[in-house]
Design an enzyme around this catalytic site. Sequence first.
Site, PDB file in Angstrom:
ATOM      1  CD  GLU A  30      -1.036 -20.113  -3.955  1.00 21.92           C
ATOM      2  OE1 GLU A  30      -0.042 -20.856  -4.468  1.00 21.92           O
ATOM      3  OE2 GLU A  30      -0.870 -19.021  -3.456  1.00 21.92           O
ATOM      4  CB  SER A  50     -23.935  41.743   3.295  1.00 22.28           C
ATOM      5  OG  SER A  50     -22.691  40.894   3.832  1.00 22.28           O
ATOM      6  CG  ASN A  62       2.914  26.482  -2.673  1.00 21.54           C
ATOM      7  OD1 ASN A  62       3.035  25.303  -1.959  1.00 21.54           O
ATOM      8  ND2 ASN A  62       3.844  27.356  -2.831  1.00 21.54           N
ATOM      9  CE1 TYR A  67      11.165  17.662  -8.649  1.00 15.18           C
ATOM     10  CE2 TYR A  67      10.847  19.739  -7.368  1.00 15.18           C
ATOM     11  CZ  TYR A  67      11.853  18.839  -7.961  1.00 15.18           C
ATOM     12  OH  TYR A  67      13.065  19.241  -8.335  1.00 15.18           O
ATOM     13  CG  ASN A 104     -17.867  30.936  14.082  1.00 13.35           C
ATOM     14  OD1 ASN A 104     -18.301  30.428  13.250  1.00 13.35           O
ATOM     15  ND2 ASN A 104     -17.846  32.316  14.250  1.00 13.35           N
ATOM     16  CE  LYS A 158     -24.222  35.861   9.765  1.00 10.55           C
ATOM     17  NZ  LYS A 158     -24.393  36.951  10.417  1.00 10.55           N
ATOM     18  CD  GLU A 179       1.942 -24.241  -2.314  1.00  8.54           C
ATOM     19  OE1 GLU A 179       3.111 -24.494  -1.448  1.00  8.54           O
ATOM     20  OE2 GLU A 179       1.837 -23.350  -2.915  1.00  8.54           O
ATOM     21  CG  ASP A 226      -0.328 -22.115   0.111  1.00  6.95           C
ATOM     22  OD1 ASP A 226      -0.742 -22.075  -1.158  1.00  6.95           O
ATOM     23  OD2 ASP A 226       0.501 -21.328   0.264  1.00  6.95           O
ATOM     24  CB  ILE A 285      -0.341  23.322  -0.982  1.00  4.67           C
ATOM     25  CG1 ILE A 285      -1.222  24.091   0.185  1.00  4.67           C
ATOM     26  CG2 ILE A 285      -0.955  23.408  -2.318  1.00  4.67           C
ATOM     27  CD1 ILE A 285      -1.722  25.514  -0.096  1.00  4.67           C
ATOM     28  CG  HIS A 335       2.941 -18.587   3.227  1.00 11.05           C
ATOM     29  ND1 HIS A 335       4.291 -19.000   3.496  1.00 11.05           N
ATOM     30  CD2 HIS A 335       2.746 -18.598   1.989  1.00 11.05           C
ATOM     31  CE1 HIS A 335       4.865 -18.771   2.478  1.00 11.05           C
ATOM     32  NE2 HIS A 335       4.175 -18.632   1.357  1.00 11.05           N
ATOM     33  CG  HIS A 351       1.211 -16.218  -4.753  1.00 12.17           C
ATOM     34  ND1 HIS A 351       1.285 -17.423  -5.050  1.00 12.17           N
ATOM     35  CD2 HIS A 351       2.297 -15.845  -4.012  1.00 12.17           C
ATOM     36  CE1 HIS A 351       2.612 -17.883  -4.262  1.00 12.17           C
ATOM     37  NE2 HIS A 351       3.079 -16.884  -3.623  1.00 12.17           N
ATOM     38  CG  ASN A 352       1.056 -16.819  -0.778  1.00 12.94           C
ATOM     39  OD1 ASN A 352       1.039 -18.146  -1.114  1.00 12.94           O
ATOM     40  ND2 ASN A 352       2.201 -16.219  -0.514  1.00 12.94           N
TER      41      ASN A 352
END
Length: 767
Positions: free
Chosen positions: A361, A213, A687, A717, A177, A181, A410, A363, A661, A376, A331-332
């Site tokens: 590279e 408070s 968790n 995991y 909101n 707070k 190439e 081509d 989590i 390519h 490469h490429n």
Amino acid sequence: MICGRKARPAAEQPRSPSDGSGGPRRPGRALKKMGLTEDEDIQRMLRGSLLRKIKSRGGPRERLFCLQEDGVTVCFEGRFGRARSQQSFSVMHIEGVREGHQSEGLRKYGAAFPERHCFTLVFKGKRKNLDLAARGEEDARHWVQGLTKLMGRLQAMSQPEKLDHWIHAVLQRADRNKDNKMSFREVKSMLRMINIYMDDVYAYKLFKECDHSGDERLEGREVEEFCRRLLRRPELEELFGHYSGEDRVLSAEELRDFLRDQGEDASLRQARAVIRAYELNEKARQQDLMMLDGFMMYLLSAAGDILNQEHTKVHQDMSQPLCHYFISSSHNTYLTRNQIGGTSSTEAYVRALMAGCRCVELDCWEGSDGEPVVYHGHTLTSKILFRDVIESIRDYAFKQSPYPVILSLENHCGLEQQATMARHMKDILGDMLLTQPLEGQDPHNLPSPEQLKGKVLVKGKKLPEPWHEHQGVTSLLDPEEEEEEEEEEEEEKLQERNSRRAKDASQVAPELSAMVVYCQAVPFPGLAHALRHPRPCEMSSFSERKARKLIKEAGPALVQYNAQQLSRVYPLGLKMNSSNYNPQEMWNAGCQLVALNFQTPGYEMDLNAGRFLGNGCCGYVLKPPCLRSPPGEGTRRLALHIRVITAQQLPKLNREKGSSIVDPFVRVEIHGVPADCSKQQTHHKLNNGFNPRWDETLSFQLQVPELALVRFVVEDYDSTSCNDFVGQFTLPLASMREGYRHIHLLSKDGASLSPATLFVHIRCKSL
């Protein structure tokens, strides 16, 4: 990522300065800490601006972009229409801001917008550039300047400041909101956001202890106290207590003892220097004393990082011949995705070069209007002009590293367009292009990276000397083309196409040939012949399959070959998804240019980044002595003990899906010679992705530590499916420091996951 995912209620939507909204939104605490609350650029960003996203499809779309109060998150959404979908990005993930039409996207699709209205956000990792056009020059300037300031402030933050900034950003998101707070319900929401499960009874007890408070709301200093309690590091407090004793204050002598156990300079002078640099309390600093907060600051600083900070700069001998170095190779390079239907882009070259890549590279194929193109061949990948690629290389070749860049051509072009290629390289690269052997250097020997600073080398086919047109060409196929031909014949039996391609590529233009100096591409003559008749300025390329076969059949001879001339290894041409191979086995054999698809994240690219981390990310790493002058001396065997203690602020996975989590565990992998390759892992913790504690020691024995890389991986995991990747960090064992160290985790595509860290203790012992 720090950004909020929930759209605000319509009444709270930030408005554009053009719609008469009046004054600025109130800056958050985070911006106050950065000293940017009164900044004019930041104020404009907080109010929001209408910016057009320039894209190749669908035309420009206007969106309202707003900086959030956390000073880190930028949210944007559709300005018109019933549906409002909110998206966001973090300033921490921006690598750079380019003004004007300085990206491929804006050069292609932004011509309708004045250059001074345009700018590009370049992101870390694999996220695409964001090309934007403001309504006016002033708006564009505010965003460029404001983002640059924020990036600078965030980069300069210490780790404790990043943690503080992060927690307050989360608090702002949890404060639904916006009354500054925190109810207990909002606190519980915040705990879920920061990836920690806390029992309701314990969480409420902590909440009440901070609610001085008694009004069931935390505000101001109460919130700060709650955050401080959350961010407590009991393991660091225990370590501090071990060295400081009962008085809980470290004297210079006690700190010296700690530094000695860390393997650092253990003089009193150094201990006092550490106190002066990191102690926060002025009185303690004057008395050469260190309190807990100062000790934590030290351990969370670069001085407490697992990576040897001297290795973040070039520190190796750079005066040896090129063949004595591992060279970061792509490469490429032109591809942004896979090699079947992916997009070709000059931005891919920029990203590779800025990541320290030193061999890219190209081509090259016949294009329309006499202009060669790069893509390519025989696939659906898009095409880019060869000329545009060379311009990008000119602009970015030496921004990250001063050491030479190799253009691996190439070549599938006819003689006329080859001559055009040569002309473009000469005109665009100018003096950067190496076209003659270095003066005073034996033209038959390879020079060093130091001698070739600021130079671009061409790897390609070269005509025999002297060249006469009537001489037939037996085969001037690129070695890589030849091997791809062989593979395709084996795999697909496309003999007709192979012979046609061989015929088309069997000649080379004299203009292009003249540009090949130290990297003449030749078919591999066989190890026996190459060792009897070494030619350092000739280099052969091997597919990963051919390289593995050579390693298996004649590993020591291949090491010897690579000690005197360059070799390049590349992925099999038939991998549709542009996947990579493990580069470590190629480095073990001394192969220098181990080319990977930089656009494909995975452990292979983690290893590549780790390999080149240890020499200032300059793209050249000196091979160990055993690979430079084989058979060389015996290496020093090591026992490595890694105590995985804790993790901090692990990112929550799939946050937008409201996922659970994480249940994290840590795996440590050793990548080196086959005898050293192994992995071990801790148990998982249920968790808790906020501050899990393992205190488990993983031990390894290494035969060739000089070649070993250590990869730390955190996963979530899952007992029923594959574990999810959380983060990783990879570095050379030679760059790893002993003692208590923090590891700053990276995402799958190599971007920082700050403030996520691991805390470990490292011990090495000679065997």
